[in-house]
Design an enzyme around this catalytic site. Structure first.
Site, PDB file in Angstrom:
ATOM      1  N   ASP A 189       0.784  -1.229   0.000  1.00 35.67           N
ATOM      2  CA  ASP A 189       0.000   0.000   0.000  1.00 35.67           C
ATOM      3  C   ASP A 189       0.820   1.286   0.000  1.00 35.67           C
ATOM      4  O   ASP A 189       0.553   2.200  -0.763  1.00 35.67           O
ATOM      5  CB  ASP A 189      -0.970  -0.013   1.196  1.00 35.67           C
ATOM      6  CG  ASP A 189      -2.009   1.089   1.117  1.00 35.67           C
ATOM      7  OD1 ASP A 189      -2.420   1.417  -0.004  1.00 35.67           O
ATOM      8  OD2 ASP A 189      -2.403   1.600   2.171  1.00 35.67           O
ATOM      9  N   CYS A 239     -21.875  -2.245 -17.050  1.00 37.48           N
ATOM     10  CA  CYS A 239     -22.285  -1.848 -15.708  1.00 37.48           C
ATOM     11  C   CYS A 239     -21.574  -0.560 -15.293  1.00 37.48           C
ATOM     12  O   CYS A 239     -20.362  -0.425 -15.461  1.00 37.48           O
ATOM     13  CB  CYS A 239     -21.974  -2.958 -14.709  1.00 37.48           C
ATOM     14  SG  CYS A 239     -22.423  -2.548 -13.001  1.00 37.48           S
ATOM     15  N   CYS A 267     -21.194   1.728  -9.846  1.00 35.65           N
ATOM     16  CA  CYS A 267     -20.302   2.383  -8.895  1.00 35.65           C
ATOM     17  C   CYS A 267     -20.130   3.859  -9.229  1.00 35.65           C
ATOM     18  O   CYS A 267     -20.114   4.713  -8.333  1.00 35.65           O
ATOM     19  CB  CYS A 267     -18.947   1.683  -8.859  1.00 35.65           C
ATOM     20  SG  CYS A 267     -18.102   1.585 -10.458  1.00 35.65           S
ATOM     21  N   CYS A 269     -13.086  11.810  -2.927  1.00 40.33           N
ATOM     22  CA  CYS A 269     -13.444  10.473  -2.439  1.00 40.33           C
ATOM     23  C   CYS A 269     -13.619  10.495  -0.923  1.00 40.33           C
ATOM     24  O   CYS A 269     -12.746  10.980  -0.191  1.00 40.33           O
ATOM     25  CB  CYS A 269     -12.349   9.479  -2.829  1.00 40.33           C
ATOM     26  SG  CYS A 269     -12.661   7.791  -2.276  1.00 40.33           S
TER      27      CYS A 269
END
Length: 379
Positions: free
Chosen positions: A134, A191, A194, A214
């Protein structure tokens, strides 16, 4: 050494130590990623938490001597909270995102990667490796995509066929030339759920995220939250899962494979009011082992105040007034003043006016004015 045979040995060992999925990628430059990152920088869509040097993010040779391949690992985490406590009147609760349930995933993955590195070094004494989770220079998602662990989805996450997007990712750069796996075809299709339901419009379009909008980023900031987002974070204390929970590929996905990732329901959905006065010591002892604590208690407390305003929790007014008057931190005092006004009881006028007379911080005074404006609107 037969690298194909060794690769299979590594895969078998990875399963033995609890790695749920593993893939192998080349260590060549991530050319397409470079273009995306440059565009993100031009649009000012970066969060600021990333490695600032784009070349280090896309060229493994800048952070590792003569890299030959990169191993990507994925660990599945739970998506459903067992025995979840209920938020009710007078006892409202906040929520930590799924990535902050259980022990900090950075520590969990680092242990797995260290075991993998030790195994490789033991079997191939000349092997050199570097692991990251990360916070490293490379993009974990770009590596996972190249390694065939999953595809890069419209919500900017990696989705695996087996575990959906509920996976933690880690990387291991090595000087061994493992045969790379094939990337996976995109399976999002038409799709767009989101993108359509993102609370703040942070998903600009499929695969493009304005990190500064975000909620997952906003809940980690330490200053005053911009007005436009205060009513959008709801009762979120850390992170946001909306773009995961609406994804059809995540429907019915819920794996409980790692004991250390199992959440304590009282920590995943804590009572809000006690958070406002928790000491540094108690915060560290209670939440220090979860990833959502890495920025300290201040963002969590600010978000808890906003959550109480979201619920219009009248029972929290005395505590919010106390915080507004006594907390030494301007962001917390000001946010509390905003919340006192937002809850909108008539008695808020006098306490806000009293606070205005004593307050010296300009930003806090602005928040008091906003609070007073709310009380006028409800009269």
């Amino acid at each position: 050494m037969d690298m194909n045979t060794f690769k299979q040995e590594v895969i078998i060992y990875s399963k033995k130590i609890g790695i749920d999925k593993i893939g192998f990628a080349s260590a060549t430059t991530f050319t397409e990623l470079r273009s995306r990152l440059i565009r993100q920088q031009e649009l000012n869509y970066q969060s600021g938490f990333e490695e600032p040097d784009i070349e280090k993010r896309v060229r493994p040779e800048l952070i590792f001597d003569k890299p030959q391949s990169i191993i990507s690992i994925a660990l599945a985490y739970p998506s459903k909270l067992k025995n979840a406590p209920q938020s009710k009147k007078g006892e409202r609760r906040g929520i930590f995102c799924r990535a902050s349930w259980g022990t900090d995933y950075h520590a969990v993955l680092r242990k797995k990667l260290q075991l993998l590195e030790d195994f490789i070094t033991d079997k191939a004494p000349g092997a050199i490796s570097k692991s990251m989770v990360d916070t490293g220079e490379l993009s974990d998602r770009a590596v996972a995509e190249r390694a065939g662990v999953g595809w890069s989805a419209k919500n900017s996450m990696i989705i695996t066929p087996e575990f959906g997007s509920y996976v933690y990712l880690g990387d291991l750069i090595t000087n061994l030339p493992f045969e790379p796996d094939q990337p996976m075809e995109d399976q999002c299709g038409t799709c767009n759920k989101c993108v359509d339901v993102c609370p703040t419009g942070a998903l600009v379009q499929g695969g493009q995220l304005n990190a500064k909008r975000c909620i997952a980023f906003l809940t980690q900031t330490k200053g005053f939250l911009p007005d436009e987002f205060r009513t959008k974070i709801g009762n979120r204390l850390y992170g946001c899962d909306t773009c995961q929970t609406v994804c059809p590929k995540n429907k019915g996905i819920d794996f409980h494979l790692h004991e250390e990732m199992e959440p304590d329901p009282e920590l995943a959905k804590p009572l809000l009011k006690p958070l406002l006065t928790i000491s540094n010591r108690d915060f560290k002892e209670t939440y220090g082992h979860v990833s959502g604590s890495w920025r300290g208690k201040k963002p969590i407390q600010r978000n808890a105040i906003l959550a109480l305003a979201h619920f219009k929790d009248v029972t929290a007014l005395p505590l919010l007034v106390k915080v507004m008057k006594e907390d030494p931190r301007p962001v917390i005092r000001g946010t509390a003043a905003w919340a006192v006004g937002k809850i909108g009881r008539h008695e808020a006028v006098s306490v806000l006016e009293e606070a205005r007379m004593k307050e010296t911080d300009e930003e806090v005074l602005e928040e008091i004015e906003k609070g007073l404006q709310f009380t006028l609107e409800t009269q």
